[in-house]
Design an enzyme around this catalytic site. Structure first.
Site, PDB file in Angstrom:
ATOM      1  N   CYS A  80      33.715  38.153  35.523  1.00 35.31           N
ATOM      2  CA  CYS A  80      33.203  37.884  34.173  1.00 35.31           C
ATOM      3  C   CYS A  80      33.902  36.680  33.563  1.00 35.31           C
ATOM      4  CB  CYS A  80      33.382  39.113  33.289  1.00 35.31           C
ATOM      5  SG  CYS A  80      32.809  38.883  31.586  1.00 35.31           S
ATOM      6  N   CYS A 111      34.732  37.056  29.840  1.00 39.62           N
ATOM      7  CA  CYS A 111      35.874  37.942  29.582  1.00 39.62           C
ATOM      8  C   CYS A 111      37.202  37.261  29.879  1.00 39.62           C
ATOM      9  CB  CYS A 111      35.769  39.198  30.449  1.00 39.62           C
ATOM     10  SG  CYS A 111      34.187  40.059  30.369  1.00 39.62           S
ATOM     11  N   ASP A 112      37.265  36.510  30.982  1.00 39.86           N
ATOM     12  CA  ASP A 112      38.557  36.083  31.514  1.00 39.86           C
ATOM     13  C   ASP A 112      38.776  34.577  31.573  1.00 39.86           C
ATOM     14  OD1 ASP A 112      39.176  38.770  31.930  1.00 39.86           O
ATOM     15  OD2 ASP A 112      38.263  38.771  33.918  1.00 39.86           O
TER      16      ASP A 112
END
Length: 317
Positions: free
Chosen positions: A133, A136-137
């Protein structure tokens, strides 16, 4: 007879459980083999509102579960082998370890799982340099070298997004040709931060003794030669699979298997059956959006049960 059963314990299912328990609907939540969903495989979650210093994924899920239990949600562990949505309500669930369960309404929040390469060094380095992701990261890879594996629209989109953070982004794909749409290919090809390794097959993810990803070993499909690409982060973008196989075609889904819901609601093609979280969302796939649809599903289910003429099925009336 249950008023509502929730399948799945990710952010969507647990949010639905909190809302329904507070409404005194006494929801039964069935958790499968991975309680807490994909966030239990994540280390630090930095983009969930309310946590200034971030929160560990398993901790966030455990707290959401405790919150639902505090209001009276009931949790049971079991594996749903099948459902009968043809003649309800009530709807019948066949749950391994629990037997048959009847419910007036059903919330499906079984999520979707990222596809993996199944190569050495992959799953053991999730959260340590391997991610599925970018949204997300990506923030954790500022000024770092990044590799994105995949050749579809998702891979192109994630690579483009990651150029906001990384010093360089390399796309690795096992074919000479990309599967992505032309507009997404052109967008990636025009981005000067993106480089390419096509017709290369990933065979191993390398890490040092500090559990930090250091490289990706690839094989040239034409020559058979192997090389190691130095990198700090590897994003696997080869797609997701929604967990809907147990439905056996009883709900309308798209060609991949994502449940189709009525726009602006969580209502599926069967009255009284609702879907929330990643099982119906192939676009955003975020904890916060999943939680939002969990709230929607809870409100939709409550209004359905309380507003419809639901018989007392246990007494045959």
């Amino acid at each position: 007879m249950r008023k509502v059963v929730i399948l799945g314990t990710g952010p969507a299912g647990l949010t639905a459980a909190i809302y329904l328990a507070r409404a005194d609907m006494k929801p039964l939540v069935i958790e499968g083999s991975q309680p807490g969903g994909q966030l239990t495989m994540t280390t630090e979650v930095d983009n969930y509102p309310g946590f200034v210093e971030g929160v560990m994924g398993p901790e966030l899920m455990e707290n959401m579960r405790k919150q639902a239990e505090r209001f009276g949600a009931e949790f049971k562990t079991g594996w749903v082998n099948g459902v009968d949505l043809s003649s309800g309500p009530p709807y019948r669930l066949r749950v391994e370890g629990l037997g048959d369960i009847l419910t007036q309404s059903l919330i499906i929040s079984t999520g979707a799982s990222a596809k993996f390469l199944n190569i050495p060094g992959e799953k053991e380095n999730i959260g340590r340099g391997v991610s599925t992701c970018a949204t997300c990261d990506g923030f954790f890879f500022k000024d770092k070298k990044i590799v994105v594996i995949g050749g579809g629209d998702t891979a192109m989109e994630e690579a483009h997004f990651l150029t906001k953070f990384g010093s360089e982004v390399r796309i690795v794909h096992r074919r000479n040709e990309l599967r992505a749409s032309k507009i997404m290919q052109n967008r990636a090809q025009q981005n000067k931060k993106i480089t390419w390794s096509l017709n290369k097959t990933p065979i191993e993810i390398m890490a040092n003794n500090k559990n930090e990803v250091t490289g990706l070993k690839i094989k040239d499909n034409g020559t058979g030669e192997e090389e190691i690409i130095e990198t700090d982060g590897i994003f696997i973008a080869i797609g997701h699979l929604p967990s809907t196989g147990f439905l056996k075609g009883q709900l309308n889904t798209d060609e991949t298997g994502y449940i189709i819901v009525k726009p602006g609601s969580t209502q599926t093609s069967v009255p009284g059956v609702f879907a929330c979280g990643d099982v119906q969302d192939s676009k955003y796939r975020q904890a916060i959006t999943a939680a939002g649809t969990g709230c929607m599903a809870a409100l939709d289910a409550e209004r359905y049960v309380e507003g419809s003429a639901v018989h007392d099925w246990s007494k045959g009336k």
